[in-house]
Design an enzyme around this catalytic site. Structure first.
Site, PDB file in Angstrom:
ATOM      1  N   ASN A  91      -3.388 -26.620 -13.726  1.00 27.68           N
ATOM      2  CA  ASN A  91      -4.676 -25.922 -13.858  1.00 27.68           C
ATOM      3  C   ASN A  91      -5.834 -26.590 -13.124  1.00 27.68           C
ATOM      4  O   ASN A  91      -6.820 -25.936 -12.802  1.00 27.68           O
ATOM      5  CB  ASN A  91      -4.992 -25.826 -15.370  1.00 27.68           C
ATOM      6  CG  ASN A  91      -6.391 -25.343 -15.649  1.00 27.68           C
ATOM      7  OD1 ASN A  91      -6.707 -24.179 -15.408  1.00 27.68           O
ATOM      8  ND2 ASN A  91      -7.249 -26.226 -16.151  1.00 27.68           N
ATOM      9  N   SER A 139      -3.882 -20.132  -9.644  1.00 29.03           N
ATOM     10  CA  SER A 139      -4.463 -19.877  -8.327  1.00 29.03           C
ATOM     11  C   SER A 139      -5.820 -19.207  -8.544  1.00 29.03           C
ATOM     12  O   SER A 139      -6.558 -19.561  -9.473  1.00 29.03           O
ATOM     13  CB  SER A 139      -3.501 -19.017  -7.502  1.00 29.03           C
ATOM     14  OG  SER A 139      -4.022 -18.750  -6.243  1.00 29.03           O
ATOM     15  N   SER A 140      -6.149 -18.202  -7.746  1.00 29.82           N
ATOM     16  CA  SER A 140      -7.445 -17.522  -7.879  1.00 29.82           C
ATOM     17  C   SER A 140      -7.403 -16.229  -7.066  1.00 29.82           C
ATOM     18  O   SER A 140      -6.703 -16.159  -6.039  1.00 29.82           O
ATOM     19  CB  SER A 140      -8.556 -18.416  -7.324  1.00 29.82           C
ATOM     20  OG  SER A 140      -9.749 -17.677  -7.152  1.00 29.82           O
ATOM     21  N   TYR A 153     -11.016 -23.959  -0.597  1.00 33.66           N
ATOM     22  CA  TYR A 153     -10.541 -23.520  -1.927  1.00 33.66           C
ATOM     23  C   TYR A 153      -9.688 -22.260  -1.814  1.00 33.66           C
ATOM     24  O   TYR A 153      -8.593 -22.190  -2.373  1.00 33.66           O
ATOM     25  CB  TYR A 153     -11.764 -23.269  -2.809  1.00 33.66           C
ATOM     26  CG  TYR A 153     -11.489 -22.728  -4.198  1.00 33.66           C
ATOM     27  CD1 TYR A 153     -11.077 -23.570  -5.223  1.00 33.66           C
ATOM     28  CD2 TYR A 153     -11.683 -21.375  -4.497  1.00 33.66           C
ATOM     29  CE1 TYR A 153     -10.850 -23.085  -6.512  1.00 33.66           C
ATOM     30  CE2 TYR A 153     -11.473 -20.885  -5.779  1.00 33.66           C
ATOM     31  CZ  TYR A 153     -11.053 -21.740  -6.779  1.00 33.66           C
ATOM     32  OH  TYR A 153     -10.833 -21.254  -8.046  1.00 33.66           O
ATOM     33  N   LYS A 157      -5.669 -22.275  -2.536  1.00 33.99           N
ATOM     34  CA  LYS A 157      -5.179 -21.472  -3.666  1.00 33.99           C
ATOM     35  C   LYS A 157      -4.095 -20.505  -3.179  1.00 33.99           C
ATOM     36  O   LYS A 157      -3.166 -20.188  -3.916  1.00 33.99           O
ATOM     37  CB  LYS A 157      -6.330 -20.706  -4.324  1.00 33.99           C
ATOM     38  CG  LYS A 157      -7.265 -21.575  -5.154  1.00 33.99           C
ATOM     39  CD  LYS A 157      -6.555 -22.153  -6.365  1.00 33.99           C
ATOM     40  CE  LYS A 157      -7.520 -22.664  -7.416  1.00 33.99           C
ATOM     41  NZ  LYS A 157      -6.817 -23.357  -8.524  1.00 33.99           N
TER      42      LYS A 157
HETATM   43  N1  LIG Z   1     -13.649 -20.154 -13.802  1.00 34.78           N
HETATM   44  C1  LIG Z   1     -13.263 -19.133 -13.024  1.00 34.78           C
HETATM   45  O1  LIG Z   1     -13.939 -18.091 -12.906  1.00 34.78           O
HETATM   46  C2  LIG Z   1     -11.973 -19.216 -12.263  1.00 34.78           C
HETATM   47  C3  LIG Z   1     -11.553 -18.109 -11.503  1.00 34.78           C
HETATM   48  C4  LIG Z   1     -10.362 -18.184 -10.794  1.00 34.78           C
HETATM   49  C5  LIG Z   1      -9.587 -19.335 -10.865  1.00 34.78           C
HETATM   50  N2  LIG Z   1     -10.019 -20.396 -11.608  1.00 34.78           N
HETATM   51  C6  LIG Z   1      -9.152 -21.587 -11.661  1.00 34.78           C
HETATM   52  O2  LIG Z   1      -8.860 -21.913 -13.019  1.00 34.78           O
HETATM   53  C7  LIG Z   1      -8.691 -23.339 -13.165  1.00 34.78           C
HETATM   54  C8  LIG Z   1      -9.609 -23.863 -14.239  1.00 34.78           C
HETATM   55  O3  LIG Z   1     -10.945 -23.560 -13.886  1.00 34.78           O
HETATM   56  P1  LIG Z   1     -12.157 -23.807 -14.917  1.00 34.78           P
HETATM   57  O4  LIG Z   1     -13.264 -22.964 -14.422  1.00 34.78           O
HETATM   58  O5  LIG Z   1     -11.679 -23.666 -16.321  1.00 34.78           O
HETATM   59  O6  LIG Z   1     -12.497 -25.371 -14.621  1.00 34.78           O
HETATM   60  P2  LIG Z   1     -13.473 -26.368 -15.376  1.00 34.78           P
HETATM   61  O7  LIG Z   1     -14.223 -25.686 -16.461  1.00 34.78           O
HETATM   62  O8  LIG Z   1     -14.236 -27.075 -14.311  1.00 34.78           O
HETATM   63  O9  LIG Z   1     -12.469 -27.443 -16.071  1.00 34.78           O
HETATM   64  C9  LIG Z   1     -11.758 -28.295 -15.286  1.00 34.78           C
HETATM   65  C10 LIG Z   1     -10.865 -29.201 -16.150  1.00 34.78           C
HETATM   66  O10 LIG Z   1     -10.085 -30.035 -15.289  1.00 34.78           O
HETATM   67  C11 LIG Z   1     -10.386 -31.416 -15.506  1.00 34.78           C
HETATM   68  N3  LIG Z   1     -10.300 -32.089 -14.194  1.00 34.78           N
HETATM   69  C12 LIG Z   1     -11.072 -31.857 -13.102  1.00 34.78           C
HETATM   70  N4  LIG Z   1     -10.676 -32.650 -12.087  1.00 34.78           N
HETATM   71  C13 LIG Z   1      -9.626 -33.379 -12.544  1.00 34.78           C
HETATM   72  C14 LIG Z   1      -8.783 -34.367 -11.955  1.00 34.78           C
HETATM   73  N5  LIG Z   1      -8.950 -34.784 -10.680  1.00 34.78           N
HETATM   74  N6  LIG Z   1      -7.786 -34.904 -12.701  1.00 34.78           N
HETATM   75  C15 LIG Z   1      -7.604 -34.507 -13.984  1.00 34.78           C
HETATM   76  N7  LIG Z   1      -8.365 -33.574 -14.585  1.00 34.78           N
HETATM   77  C16 LIG Z   1      -9.369 -33.016 -13.881  1.00 34.78           C
HETATM   78  C17 LIG Z   1     -11.770 -31.417 -16.168  1.00 34.78           C
HETATM   79  O11 LIG Z   1     -12.029 -32.554 -16.968  1.00 34.78           O
HETATM   80  P3  LIG Z   1     -12.634 -33.930 -16.325  1.00 34.78           P
HETATM   81  O12 LIG Z   1     -13.859 -33.540 -15.548  1.00 34.78           O
HETATM   82  O13 LIG Z   1     -12.923 -34.826 -17.492  1.00 34.78           O
HETATM   83  O14 LIG Z   1     -11.559 -34.486 -15.456  1.00 34.78           O
HETATM   84  C18 LIG Z   1     -11.646 -30.161 -17.037  1.00 34.78           C
HETATM   85  O15 LIG Z   1     -10.892 -30.417 -18.189  1.00 34.78           O
HETATM   86  C19 LIG Z   1      -8.946 -23.915 -11.770  1.00 34.78           C
HETATM   87  O16 LIG Z   1      -7.725 -24.056 -11.088  1.00 34.78           O
HETATM   88  C20 LIG Z   1      -9.799 -22.849 -11.091  1.00 34.78           C
HETATM   89  O17 LIG Z   1      -9.714 -22.889  -9.686  1.00 34.78           O
HETATM   90  C21 LIG Z   1     -11.179 -20.378 -12.303  1.00 34.78           C
END
Ligand SMILES: NC(=O)c1ccc[n+]([C@@H]2O[C@H](COP(=O)([O-])OP(=O)(O)OC[C@H]3O[C@@H](n4cnc5c(N)ncnc54)[C@H](OP(=O)(O)O)[C@@H]3O)[C@@H](O)[C@H]2O)c1
Length: 254
Positions: A91, A139-140, A153, A157
């Site tokens: 993730n 992915s995305s 990105y 992805k």
């Molecule tokens: N949000 C959206 O609208 C959306 C849409 C499409 C796809 N996605 C995908 O869904 C996934 C999750 O997105 P999100 O928006 O939920 O992200 P988020 O809120 O930024 O959360 C990211 C998580 O990953 C951890 N993390 C970040 N870098 C890390 C590293 N190098 N090693 C270990 N842990 C790490 C963070 O904790 P720490 O900072 O403490 O490490 C946190 O727990 C991603 O792959 C993103 O591309 C998201």
């Protein structure tokens, strides 16, 4: 529907916030034991405490998935503590950005290599599991349609979708399924879209207009999709890319 997840052991990277954390909650609510990682140890400890309230076994470590040795040690440590690995959700992402080469390296290392290293570490454990295994790479929709700008990105992805498909063929005879999920925009407090709403309202609103129901996805909605795909009830689904975006993308999928 009983998702047949009780007693399964699931690892989720980046599960202290956002989508990863909600996936961990949904899997735990279905009775799966959970192993998580993220970089901030206090957040990991807090998330593990919450997950334990589902009356399952939950473990977690502070681990930066950029550090290949630490990442593998986290996977092996979870397998030892939980007694094997059945499910892996990759993730973590480096996120978007326009800083050219810097972002290309970061997205390659974290999004692509992070998923590849994770799969290579979990698959030997899944081979030992009675019921095989299930891998979901996050992915995305940025990978499947033109979005915003030619960011690293988006392309990295996209690489995950091809990797998931090819890996699914390679490990399918071991009863291991591999799929990718493309979330569309997911809105949650403190998330990327919450931030974008503040810093670039016109972009946020134009994105919203592309979603027929006029509302972005929620954490619960996307985590439900991933939980189902990860579960034994999705046994027919392997090598697929599941777009979960409430109609945000416009291409026809055959
Ligand atoms: N949000 C959206 O609208 C959306 C849409 C499409 C796809 N996605 C995908 O869904 C996934 C999750 O997105 P999100 O928006 O939920 O992200 P988020 O809120 O930024 O959360 C990211 C998580 O990953 C951890 N993390 C970040 N870098 C890390 C590293 N190098 N090693 C270990 N842990 C790490 C963070 O904790 P720490 O900072 O403490 O490490 C946190 O727990 C991603 O792959 C993103 O591309 C998201």
């Amino acid at each position: 529907m009983n998702l047949q997840l009780r007693g399964k052991n699931a690892l989720i990277t980046g599960a202290t916030r956002g989508i990863g954390r909600q996936i961990a909650r949904e899997l735990a609510a279905e009775g799966a034991n959970i192993g998580i990682c993220a970089r901030a140890i206090e957040d990991v400890q807090e998330a593990v405490r919450e997950l334990k309230s589902y009356d399952i076994h939950a473990v977690g470590e502070a681990c930066n998935i950029r550090d290949a040795d630490a990442y593998r040690a986290w996977v092996d440590g979870c397998a030892e503590q939980l007694g094997g690995i059945d499910i892996f959700i990759s993730n973590v992402s480096a996120g978007g950005g326009f800083d050219s080469e810097k972002n290309w390296w970061k997205n390659f290392e974290i999004d692509v290599l992070g998923s590849v290293r994770g799969c290579e570490a979990v698959i030997p454990h899944m081979e030992k599991a009675d019921g095989g295994g299930s891998v979901v790479l996050i992915s995305s929709t940025n990978a499947v349609e033109v979005f915003s700008a030619p960011m690293a990105y988006n392309s990295m992805k996209a690489a995950l979708i091809t990797y998931a498909k090819q890996l699914s063929q390679y490990v399918g005879d071991k009863n291991i399924r591999v799929n990718s999920v493309c979330p569309g925009p997911i809105y949650f407090e403190g998330g990327a879209w919450d931030m974008l709403k503040d810093v670039n309202l016109p972009f946020y609103e134009s994105t919203l207009r592309k979603i027929p129901r006029g509302e972005m996805g929620s954490l619960k909605e996307i985590a439900s999709v991933v939980t189902f795909i990860a579960s034994p009830r999705a046994s027919l689904i392997s090598g697929a890319n599941i777009v979960a975006d409430a109609g945000f993308t416009k291409r026809v999928q055959f």
